[in-house]
Write a protein that holds these residues in place. Structure first.
Motif, short mmCIF file in Angstrom:
data_model
loop_
_atom_site.label_atom_id
_atom_site.label_comp_id
_atom_site.label_asym_id
_atom_site.label_seq_id
_atom_site.Cartn_x
_atom_site.Cartn_y
_atom_site.Cartn_z
N TYR A 140 1.03 -2.92 1.71
CA TYR A 140 0.02 -2.78 0.66
C TYR A 140 -0.91 -1.60 0.96
O TYR A 140 -1.18 -0.78 0.09
CB TYR A 140 -0.78 -4.07 0.52
CG TYR A 140 -1.91 -3.96 -0.49
CD1 TYR A 140 -1.70 -3.38 -1.74
CD2 TYR A 140 -3.18 -4.43 -0.20
CE1 TYR A 140 -2.71 -3.26 -2.66
CE2 TYR A 140 -4.22 -4.32 -1.12
CZ TYR A 140 -3.97 -3.73 -2.35
OH TYR A 140 -4.98 -3.62 -3.25
N ASN A 175 -0.95 1.50 -1.52
CA ASN A 175 -2.21 1.71 -2.22
C ASN A 175 -2.77 3.10 -1.95
O ASN A 175 -3.28 3.76 -2.84
CB ASN A 175 -3.19 0.62 -1.79
CG ASN A 175 -4.46 0.67 -2.59
OD1 ASN A 175 -5.44 1.24 -2.13
ND2 ASN A 175 -4.44 0.11 -3.77
N SER A 217 -1.27 -1.23 -7.39
CA SER A 217 -2.23 -2.33 -7.49
C SER A 217 -1.79 -3.50 -6.63
O SER A 217 -0.63 -3.61 -6.23
CB SER A 217 -2.37 -2.77 -8.94
OG SER A 217 -1.26 -3.57 -9.27
N ILE A 254 -8.99 0.17 1.27
CA ILE A 254 -7.91 -0.39 0.47
C ILE A 254 -8.59 -1.11 -0.69
O ILE A 254 -9.60 -1.79 -0.50
CB ILE A 254 -7.09 -1.39 1.31
CG1 ILE A 254 -6.57 -0.70 2.55
CG2 ILE A 254 -5.97 -1.97 0.50
CD1 ILE A 254 -6.09 -1.64 3.60
#
Lengths: 300, 407
Positions: free
Chosen positions: B156, B160, B166, B228
């Protein structure tokens, strides 16, 4: 060429320290079939004990030779005591439990001992007193091979020799080999298996303590966490050589030490530990029985 | 009650431990200032502590023997009360409704700080349940579980950072990537014996962490990845406290889904195959179960859950670095599963809540947290290997027409 020899000796030194630790893994595995996960911690405790004893003695002004001898003895005695106690508390009650239980218990013991030393002492890196002097006759080659490398190589060779004699010719050595071959049968011929197991832990722990003291003096600092990495690497060496086999552990350790030394010297020093772990994963995938080990066949 | 012999034995134990802990507990040296401090009080604590503990252990073993002697006839394992209550629908539904209501009201009743801690604890519940599939149900000791957690978190973080992906898109991707890595690792490794498997997974976990630490171009090394983005909700901008609650609800949702899936899995054909594999591999193969495939599914399913939680972890802290994924993290998750009871869902939930919440609220004890985790692993294995709430295998009995009670 000098660089090559330097790496070669560095690798041999590393390897012989791994061998001192790996012997403990392999002997315990040979006899009770358990990966003694807390063995790295025994090594760490050995290093710590020798550190404490050596520092105290040097503060009180003892001569260097006395410090070395007393520190080594103290490290060996206390590490063996820890080894035997761990076996009694964490492994003996689980001797007939399913295979995973003693392993989980060993992992718990390892975490416990790490944090015990962390809480009772400190989490900082401590400077280890130089126990091995720089010899004058080593002066011409000192930039390639240090005095401590030489001392480590000689000491480990002597210790291995003594261990071989012990296992080949003494009564307890014979009992150990018999127990490793077949525990039930050994019991039937009147060997006190509990005592043999304790003796194995004593010998393995004392070797690890000696290794801990030598490497700590070589590197010059210790910390409560050194046992984890050293333990895994020594285990890798034991598996590489074929776990349960004593010459295998020595061979595996030397191979691992040299691999690490050359890989960090010629490839990259960032990934020093990755080489050892990758080697471990590769061996277990392609040759789980190791270089000198016998393939285990399971009968139903 | 205690014969003199036992007291003598305990006295010997206490002297032994006083000797054993002497250099490390008593002496403390400062090598730079060259000062030695002798802490004799520690020796007294150790001696008294080990004396008491050895007596307690002896009492326990004597009692256990006596119980085993008197009850030899009926050694049938009784199901723990918790499981028996949960089996009954008339208890189960109100109870789960009450727990769910409490969980939903939690952020409104307590402060944001408490909600945050609870979110962490619930994330460990999901991690515990995921590892429970691998260790508890399928019997594969995985010591590198945190590697999959790291894969999820980093996938992630990186997606990202580079592509602005997303949270909702990253979640399945993170989970699937972790599962894929699980298959990749599991395929060659799962034919190894149990204890070798443990070490290989441990080595693998360390490799992942070391690579993340050293491969600066890929993962920004030890400094980690910051900023993030938090999970969005149909593009609505949320305040800080609202987003804490939002993540909390998200994790609650994930816990519910996990419990549902794990529960259904355990009584499925696959779940029974796992149990059988844990008990006896050879018999299992003889019954025609594909060993590799079954193990691989367990391994990758556990990894999938770790990956999901990893994504949530990255979104919750908005920052990941390799230091969050050490071996100790794996050890904590393993302690949760072992303490709670391998294979038992309720057990794992209780285990996670105790082990994560207790050190948070008993700040004085948090220093001794890892010491306690280590001790828990050893003590549980010796005294109660089945965990706090043991998982008794579901048994089916022929129901007589006249009898009202069904088991």
């Amino acid at each position: 060429m000098d660089y090559f020899i330097e790496l070669l000796f560095g690798g041999l030194t590393r390897g012989s320290i791994y061998a001192l630790i790996a012997l403990g893994y392999t002997m315990v595995y040979g006899i009770i079939g358990l990966i003694n996960f807390a063995h790295g911690e025994i090594y760490m405790i050995g290093a710590f004990t020798s550190f404490i004893v050596a520092t105290v003695l040097s503060i009180y002004g003892f001569p260097l030779l006395a410090i070395v001898v007393i520190a080594a003895l103290a490290a060996a005695v206390w590490s063996s005591a820890y080894g035997v106690t761990i076996e009694k508390i964490a492994y003996r009650p689980l001797r007939h439990a399913p295979r995973l239980s003693p392993l989980i218990s060993a992992i718990g013991m390892s975490i416990f001992l790490q944090n015990y030393v962390l809480l009772a002492q400190t989490s900082d890196f401590l400077p280890f007193p130089a126990l091995i002097p720089e010899f004058a006759f080593m002066e011409p080659v000192a930039h390639i091979v240090g005095s401590s490398d030489l001392v480590i190589l000689i000491t480990t060779t002597l210790v291995m020799f003594a261990l071989t004699l012990l296992i080949k010719f003494t009564r307890i050595g014979k009992a150990m080999r018999a127990t490793a071959q077949d525990r039930t049968m050994a019991m039937l011929v009147g060997i006190n298996v509990d005592r043999v197991i304790s003796a194995t832990f004593v010998i393995g722990s004392a070797l690890a303590a000696l290794g801990g003291m030598l490497i700590a003096s070589h590197i010059g600092q210790i910390n409560f966490y050194i046992g984890f990495l050293a333990g895994i690497k020594a285990f890798t060496a034991a598996v590489l050589g074929g776990i349960g086999s004593i010459p295998g552990a020595v061979l595996g350790s030397l191979v691992l030490g040299l691999t690490e030394s050359f890989a960090t010297g010629y490839v990259s020093s960032d990934y020093e530990d990755v080489f050892a772990f990758s080697l471990l994963v590769l061996i277990l995938i392609f040759k789980p029985s190791g270089l000198l080990g016998k393939a285990e066949t399971k009968k139903v | 009650m205690f014969p003199v012999k036992e007291l003598k034995r305990s006295l010997f134990v206490s002297i032994w431990f006083a000797f054993l802990t002497f250099p490390i507990m008593v002496i403390k040296v400062d090598p730079i200032e060259r000062i030695v401090s002798w802490r004799w009080d520690n020796m007294i604590f150790v001696a008294i502590g080990s004396f008491v503990l050895s007596i307690l252990a002896k009492v326990y073993f004597v009692r256990k023997e006596r119980r085993a002697g008197s009850k030899k006839a009926q050694t049938v394992l009784t199901e723990p009360y918790v499981h028996r209550i949960l089996r009954e629908p008339r208890f189960l539904y109100p109870l789960s409704l009450a727990v769910l209501t409490f969980a939903i009201l939690f952020p409104h009743l307590f402060s944001a700080y408490q909600t945050n801690i609870m979110t962490t604890a619930l994330m460990y519940v999901v991690l515990g349940l995921g590892l429970n599939i691998v260790v508890g149900v399928a019997g594969l000791l995985d010591l590198g579980y945190v590697a999959f957690y790291a894969v999820g978190a980093y996938s992630y973080a990186l997606l990202n950072m580079h592509f602005g992906l997303s949270f909702w898109l990253a979640m399945p991707i993170g989970g699937l990537l972790a599962a894929f890595v699980g298959v990749l690792l599991g395929f060659p490794v799962l034919r190894l014996r149990g204890d070798y498997l443990a070490i290989v997974t441990l080595g693998f976990g360390e490799i992942i962490r070391l690579v993340l630490e050293n491969w600066n171009d890929f993962s920004q090394g030890p400094s980690g990845i910051a900023n993030i983005s938090r999970p969005g909700f149909f593009g609505i901008d949320m305040s800080f406290s609202a987003s804490i609650n939002y993540i909390y609800y998200l994790v609650v949702g994930l816990v519910v889904v996990t419990i549902f899936v794990v529960n259904r899995l355990q009584s499925s054909r696959l779940g029974r195959a796992w149990l059988a594999l844990r008990e006896d591999e050879i018999a299992c193969q003889a019954m025609g179960i594909d060993k590799t495939k079954t193990k691989l599914i367990a391994f990758s399913l556990g990894a999938f859950w770790a990956g999901l939680v990893g994504v949530i972890f990255a979104a919750k802290t908005t920052f990941v670095n390799p230091a969050s994924f050490t071996f100790l993290e794996s050890a904590i998750i393993l302690s949760i599963v072992v303490l709670g009871g391998m294979g038992s869902i309720v057990g794992v939930i209780l285990g996670a809540l105790t082990l994560i919440l207790l050190p948070e609220y008993l700040r004085a004890l948090s220093e001794y947290r890892m010491l306690a985790f280590g001790a828990i692993l050893v003590i549980m294995m010796i005294f109660r290997p089945e965990g706090l709430i043991s998982n008794v295998r579901r048994s089916y009995r022929f129901k007589k027409q006249t009898s009202s009670e069904s088991e």
